[in-house]
Design a protein around this motif. Structure first.
Motif, PDB file in Angstrom:
ATOM      1  N   GLU A  11      18.307  33.433 -25.313  1.00  0.00           N
ATOM      2  CA  GLU A  11      17.911  32.095 -25.738  1.00  0.00           C
ATOM      3  C   GLU A  11      17.082  32.164 -27.007  1.00  0.00           C
ATOM      4  N   ILE A  12      17.077  31.067 -27.736  1.00  0.00           N
ATOM      5  CA  ILE A  12      16.234  30.929 -28.918  1.00  0.00           C
ATOM      6  C   ILE A  12      15.005  30.128 -28.509  1.00  0.00           C
ATOM      7  N   ILE A  13      13.831  30.695 -28.738  1.00  0.00           N
ATOM      8  CA  ILE A  13      12.584  30.031 -28.376  1.00  0.00           C
ATOM      9  C   ILE A  13      11.675  29.956 -29.601  1.00  0.00           C
ATOM     10  N   GLN A  14      10.603  29.232 -29.448  1.00  0.00           N
ATOM     11  CA  GLN A  14       9.656  29.092 -30.554  1.00  0.00           C
ATOM     12  C   GLN A  14       8.938  30.403 -30.811  1.00  0.00           C
ATOM     13  N   GLY A  15       8.833  30.785 -32.092  1.00  0.00           N
ATOM     14  CA  GLY A  15       8.140  31.996 -32.469  1.00  0.00           C
ATOM     15  C   GLY A  15       6.712  31.742 -32.881  1.00  0.00           C
ATOM     16  N   ALA A  16       6.022  32.829 -33.268  1.00  0.00           N
ATOM     17  CA  ALA A  16       4.611  32.719 -33.643  1.00  0.00           C
ATOM     18  C   ALA A  16       4.430  31.836 -34.870  1.00  0.00           C
ATOM     19  N   GLY A  17       5.400  31.869 -35.783  1.00  0.00           N
ATOM     20  CA  GLY A  17       5.298  31.056 -36.987  1.00  0.00           C
ATOM     21  C   GLY A  17       5.490  29.577 -36.743  1.00  0.00           C
ATOM     22  N   GLY A  18       5.967  29.220 -35.532  1.00  0.00           N
ATOM     23  CA  GLY A  18       6.148  27.813 -35.204  1.00  0.00           C
ATOM     24  C   GLY A  18       4.964  27.196 -34.508  1.00  0.00           C
ATOM     25  N   GLU A  19       3.907  28.020 -34.249  1.00  0.00           N
ATOM     26  CA  GLU A  19       2.706  27.501 -33.621  1.00  0.00           C
ATOM     27  C   GLU A  19       1.965  26.597 -34.593  1.00  0.00           C
ATOM     28  N   PRO A  20       1.151  25.674 -34.071  1.00  0.00           N
ATOM     29  CA  PRO A  20       0.321  24.858 -34.971  1.00  0.00           C
ATOM     30  C   PRO A  20      -0.541  25.738 -35.851  1.00  0.00           C
ATOM     31  N   GLY A  21      -0.514  25.500 -37.138  1.00  0.00           N
ATOM     32  CA  GLY A  21      -1.256  26.338 -38.057  1.00  0.00           C
ATOM     33  C   GLY A  21      -0.429  27.447 -38.629  1.00  0.00           C
ATOM     34  N   GLY A  22       0.825  27.667 -38.067  1.00  0.00           N
ATOM     35  CA  GLY A  22       1.685  28.700 -38.626  1.00  0.00           C
ATOM     36  C   GLY A  22       2.202  28.275 -39.981  1.00  0.00           C
ATOM     37  N   GLU A  23       2.583  29.255 -40.755  1.00  0.00           N
ATOM     38  CA  GLU A  23       3.042  28.962 -42.116  1.00  0.00           C
ATOM     39  C   GLU A  23       4.485  28.481 -42.078  1.00  0.00           C
ATOM     40  N   PRO A  24       4.768  27.290 -42.551  1.00  0.00           N
ATOM     41  CA  PRO A  24       6.145  26.810 -42.577  1.00  0.00           C
ATOM     42  C   PRO A  24       6.972  27.583 -43.577  1.00  0.00           C
ATOM     43  N   ASP A  25       8.213  27.864 -43.192  1.00  0.00           N
ATOM     44  CA  ASP A  25       9.080  28.603 -44.092  1.00  0.00           C
ATOM     45  C   ASP A  25      10.422  27.928 -44.286  1.00  0.00           C
ATOM     46  N   GLY A  26      10.550  26.691 -43.789  1.00  0.00           N
ATOM     47  CA  GLY A  26      11.782  25.959 -43.979  1.00  0.00           C
ATOM     48  C   GLY A  26      12.834  26.232 -42.955  1.00  0.00           C
ATOM     49  N   THR A  27      12.513  27.102 -41.920  1.00  0.00           N
ATOM     50  CA  THR A  27      13.484  27.373 -40.880  1.00  0.00           C
ATOM     51  C   THR A  27      13.013  26.780 -39.581  1.00  0.00           C
ATOM     52  N   GLY A  28      13.884  26.855 -38.547  1.00  0.00           N
ATOM     53  CA  GLY A  28      13.510  26.341 -37.240  1.00  0.00           C
ATOM     54  C   GLY A  28      14.318  25.130 -36.938  1.00  0.00           C
TER      55      GLY A  28
END
Length: 354
Positions: free
Chosen positions: A337-354
């Protein structure tokens, strides 16, 4: 079969773990500190030499002062040269005596550090080695192996639960620097893999730098641990099937993966970005593998929450989310499965993916 006391029997190797300070630096500062303390006492004794008396010839020379200093710092003296004035006696009492005690503590500490502690350390590491279980063994600490260890630590694996095998001291030093246990040896040999208790390991990661060596390590490990998950890095596509036949659970070709990223970048500007995001520790999304939960049995793969189910493994066979079998999960299924990663947490750096 060779007995343990047979001189022809292989000698087990021992694990190592990095010390906080290099041995030469540790010894250097101890010697420097002793020299500084003795020099300080020598200077004061020379300045106050009129307060000393030589019972042999009545003259106090620099050699006498040097002799008296070394004797009084390391022992209580022999009585041939003695302090005779009150100021010199007070100096010996309140300055030299504490220094004498401190110097002896340094001597004892050095003996402990370089003799007794090493014996203790080897005994402790041998005990750790005998009780290793649930650890991760990394055979080869080159570019891929070092990156794998870095990712494991970033994902929460404790370095002390990782054992690195390599034949190069430079590579072992790098692994020690991040806190891993290390063993210098040849991972293609039964004895080396037995020394790291590969049969009790959680998984084995093989990245020997050469496909033939990696495949031989896989064969050896599979012989010793029939049910051990083994991940192998190969660089030639022709060797991927050979690695699987040797017993590899997962075969990774970094060249092929790079080709996937390049092809993805041709198809669209965000496809390769998303693939890299899935593979990265700090990405906004990540792949997760788990067993089906009792409450999910009988439900379709698309009903998973909060993750997004993309594949089912049933009896070792992959089933895509679009296939009919994925509409009813069964006991024993493994879900990707695809789940939320550390970069998707509040305060994580957005990178345009997800």
């Amino acid at each position: 079969m060779l007995r343990r006391d047979d001189p022809r029997a292989p000698v087990p190797a021992f694990l190592r773990r990095r010390s906080a300070l290099p041995m030469w630096a540790d010894l250097a500062w101890r010697v420097g500190l002793i020299f500084a303390l003795v020099s300080a006492v020598l200077i004061v004794h020379w300045i106050e030499r009129d307060g000393l008396q030589d019972n042999l010839d009545g003259q106090i020379s620099f050699i006498d002062v040097l002799y008296f200093t070394t004797v009084t710092v390391t022992t209580v003296g022999y009585g041939d040269i003695v302090p005779v004035t009150d100021s010199t006696r007070l100096f010996e009492t309140f300055f030299v005596t504490p220094i004498r005690i401190f110097v002896w503590l340094i001597f004892l500490g050095t003996a402990y550090h370089f003799v007794f502690r090493n014996v203790w350390h080897r005994w402790r590491m041998s005990r750790i080695q005998k009780s290793l279980t649930g650890h991760i063994v990394v055979a080869g600490y080159g570019t891929s192996g070092a990156e794998a260890v870095r990712e494991l630590i970033a994902r929460g694996m404790k370095p002390e639960c990782i054992v690195v095998i390599d034949g190069q001291e430079e590579s072992l030093a790098l692994a020690e620097a991040v806190g891993c246990n290390v063993l210098k040896g040849d991972a293609t040999r039964d004895q080396t893999l037995n020394d790291v208790r590969v049969s009790q390991a959680r998984t084995l990661i093989v990245s020997a730098g050469r496909d033939d060596t990696s495949i031989l390590i896989t064969l050896t490990a599979r012989h010793l641990a029939p049910h051990l998950p083994i991940s192998v890095v190969v660089r030639a596509s022709d060797n991927e099937q050979l690695a699987r036949q040797a017993g590899a659970t997962t075969v990774i070709n970094p060249v092929s993966f790079a080709g996937l990223l390049l092809a993805g970048s041709w198809e669209g500007p965000h496809v390769a970005d998303y693939i890299a995001d899935l593979a990265a520790t700090g990405g906004r999304v990540k792949l997760n593998e788990r067993a089906v939960q009792p409450g999910e049995i009988g439900k379709p793969l698309s009903s998973l929450r909060p993750g997004i189910g993309v594949r089912v493994y049933r009896g070792g066979r992959p089933i895509g989310f679009w296939e009919r079998e994925a509409q009813s999960l069964a006991a024993g299924d493994m879900i990707i499965e695809i789940i939320q990663g550390a970069g998707g947490e509040p305060g994580g750096e957005p990178d345009g993916t997800g």
